[in-house]
Design a protein around this motif. Structure first.
Motif, PDB file in Angstrom:
ATOM      1  N   ALA A   7      39.311  25.544  36.728  1.00 48.18           N
ATOM      2  CA  ALA A   7      40.952  24.864  35.965  1.00 48.18           C
ATOM      3  C   ALA A   7      41.137  25.636  35.281  1.00 48.18           C
ATOM      4  O   ALA A   7      42.949  25.508  35.653  1.00 48.18           O
ATOM      5  CB  ALA A   7      39.582  23.867  34.869  1.00 48.18           C
ATOM      6  N   HIS A   8      41.464  27.023  34.704  1.00 51.83           N
ATOM      7  CA  HIS A   8      42.704  27.354  33.762  1.00 51.83           C
ATOM      8  C   HIS A   8      42.690  28.588  34.156  1.00 51.83           C
ATOM      9  O   HIS A   8      43.323  29.921  34.235  1.00 51.83           O
ATOM     10  CB  HIS A   8      42.497  27.422  32.440  1.00 51.83           C
ATOM     11  CG  HIS A   8      41.142  28.172  32.304  1.00 51.83           C
ATOM     12  ND1 HIS A   8      39.824  28.195  32.390  1.00 51.83           N
ATOM     13  CD2 HIS A   8      40.761  30.046  31.675  1.00 51.83           C
ATOM     14  CE1 HIS A   8      38.788  29.187  31.826  1.00 51.83           C
ATOM     15  NE2 HIS A   8      39.652  29.532  31.367  1.00 51.83           N
ATOM     16  N   ILE A   9      41.553  29.627  35.225  1.00 52.07           N
ATOM     17  CA  ILE A   9      41.777  30.655  35.997  1.00 52.07           C
ATOM     18  C   ILE A   9      41.771  29.984  37.925  1.00 52.07           C
ATOM     19  O   ILE A   9      41.165  29.141  37.991  1.00 52.07           O
ATOM     20  CB  ILE A   9      40.234  31.750  35.590  1.00 52.07           C
ATOM     21  CG1 ILE A   9      41.191  31.874  34.520  1.00 52.07           C
ATOM     22  CG2 ILE A   9      40.728  33.052  36.585  1.00 52.07           C
ATOM     23  CD1 ILE A   9      39.835  32.720  33.671  1.00 52.07           C
ATOM     24  N   TYR A  10      42.492  31.231  38.630  1.00 53.92           N
ATOM     25  CA  TYR A  10      42.416  31.302  39.879  1.00 53.92           C
ATOM     26  C   TYR A  10      41.911  32.692  40.281  1.00 53.92           C
ATOM     27  O   TYR A  10      42.957  33.388  40.090  1.00 53.92           O
ATOM     28  CB  TYR A  10      43.789  29.978  40.505  1.00 53.92           C
ATOM     29  CG  TYR A  10      43.520  28.466  40.206  1.00 53.92           C
ATOM     30  CD1 TYR A  10      43.268  27.619  40.595  1.00 53.92           C
ATOM     31  CD2 TYR A  10      44.843  28.705  39.135  1.00 53.92           C
ATOM     32  CE1 TYR A  10      43.593  26.500  40.151  1.00 53.92           C
ATOM     33  CE2 TYR A  10      44.572  27.114  38.350  1.00 53.92           C
ATOM     34  CZ  TYR A  10      44.313  26.233  38.893  1.00 53.92           C
ATOM     35  OH  TYR A  10      44.767  25.267  38.293  1.00 53.92           O
ATOM     36  N   TYR A  11      41.053  32.122  41.474  1.00 53.12           N
ATOM     37  CA  TYR A  11      40.509  33.741  41.676  1.00 53.12           C
ATOM     38  C   TYR A  11      39.986  33.715  43.090  1.00 53.12           C
ATOM     39  O   TYR A  11      39.685  32.579  43.386  1.00 53.12           O
ATOM     40  CB  TYR A  11      39.159  33.961  40.625  1.00 53.12           C
ATOM     41  CG  TYR A  11      38.223  33.812  40.167  1.00 53.12           C
ATOM     42  CD1 TYR A  11      37.436  33.706  41.032  1.00 53.12           C
ATOM     43  CD2 TYR A  11      38.583  32.496  39.766  1.00 53.12           C
ATOM     44  CE1 TYR A  11      36.394  33.380  40.594  1.00 53.12           C
ATOM     45  CE2 TYR A  11      37.241  32.199  38.527  1.00 53.12           C
ATOM     46  CZ  TYR A  11      36.050  32.338  39.617  1.00 53.12           C
ATOM     47  OH  TYR A  11      34.743  31.818  38.981  1.00 53.12           O
ATOM     48  N   LEU A  12      40.507  35.000  43.584  1.00 53.41           N
ATOM     49  CA  LEU A  12      40.075  35.246  45.084  1.00 53.41           C
ATOM     50  C   LEU A  12      38.242  35.989  44.555  1.00 53.41           C
ATOM     51  O   LEU A  12      38.209  36.629  43.620  1.00 53.41           O
ATOM     52  CB  LEU A  12      40.673  35.667  45.942  1.00 53.41           C
ATOM     53  CG  LEU A  12      41.902  35.180  45.603  1.00 53.41           C
ATOM     54  CD1 LEU A  12      43.206  35.830  46.775  1.00 53.41           C
ATOM     55  CD2 LEU A  12      41.368  34.045  46.792  1.00 53.41           C
ATOM     56  N   VAL A  13      37.409  35.775  45.360  1.00 59.33           N
ATOM     57  CA  VAL A  13      36.116  36.697  45.163  1.00 59.33           C
ATOM     58  C   VAL A  13      35.943  37.505  46.623  1.00 59.33           C
ATOM     59  O   VAL A  13      35.718  37.155  47.828  1.00 59.33           O
ATOM     60  CB  VAL A  13      34.733  35.961  45.207  1.00 59.33           C
ATOM     61  CG1 VAL A  13      33.372  36.747  45.256  1.00 59.33           C
ATOM     62  CG2 VAL A  13      34.811  35.327  43.499  1.00 59.33           C
ATOM     63  N   PHE A  14      36.530  38.517  46.294  1.00 57.71           N
ATOM     64  CA  PHE A  14      35.796  40.062  47.169  1.00 57.71           C
ATOM     65  C   PHE A  14      34.356  40.347  47.109  1.00 57.71           C
ATOM     66  O   PHE A  14      33.308  40.343  46.567  1.00 57.71           O
ATOM     67  CB  PHE A  14      36.731  40.663  47.442  1.00 57.71           C
ATOM     68  CG  PHE A  14      38.386  40.034  48.182  1.00 57.71           C
ATOM     69  CD1 PHE A  14      39.035  40.235  49.172  1.00 57.71           C
ATOM     70  CD2 PHE A  14      39.359  39.116  46.606  1.00 57.71           C
ATOM     71  CE1 PHE A  14      40.270  39.316  49.772  1.00 57.71           C
ATOM     72  CE2 PHE A  14      40.894  39.315  47.287  1.00 57.71           C
ATOM     73  CZ  PHE A  14      40.773  39.452  48.120  1.00 57.71           C
TER      74      PHE A  14
END
Length: 91
Positions: A7-14
């Motif tokens: 919702a308020h944070i957009y992230y990628l997971v590696f």
């Protein structure tokens, strides 16, 4: 790479710190500032007083090493959004 939305944070997971750092450098070359900010709670100064260390919780450390936050927020222009999206798609 997994894309998650909170919702308020957009992230990628590696899968690893090395993979995350390579992606972070590639995004920077494309003009996208992606940052890390998650520090496992057990590494806080309070937790350290109780004898916790980085070897105690390898899953938390792995998650911390793999998270990369994207600069997506309401004030981003459409052009900036496109730059972020295209840079991620190019990874």
């Amino acid at each position: 790479m997994i894309v998650l939305i909170a919702a308020h944070i957009y992230y990628l997971v590696f899968n690893s710190l090395d993979e995350r750092e390579r992606a972070q450098r590639a995004l920077a070359k494309a003009g996208v500032v992606a940052v890390t900010h998650y520090v496992p709670l057990y590494l806080s100064s309070v937790a350290m007083r109780f004898g916790r260390n980085s070897g105690d919780m390898p899953v938390a450390m792995s998650v911390a090493d793999g998270l990369l936050r994207l600069p997506l927020y309401s004030d981003l222009s459409v052009e900036e959004e496109d730059r972020v999206i295209n840079a991620v798609l190019d990874l």
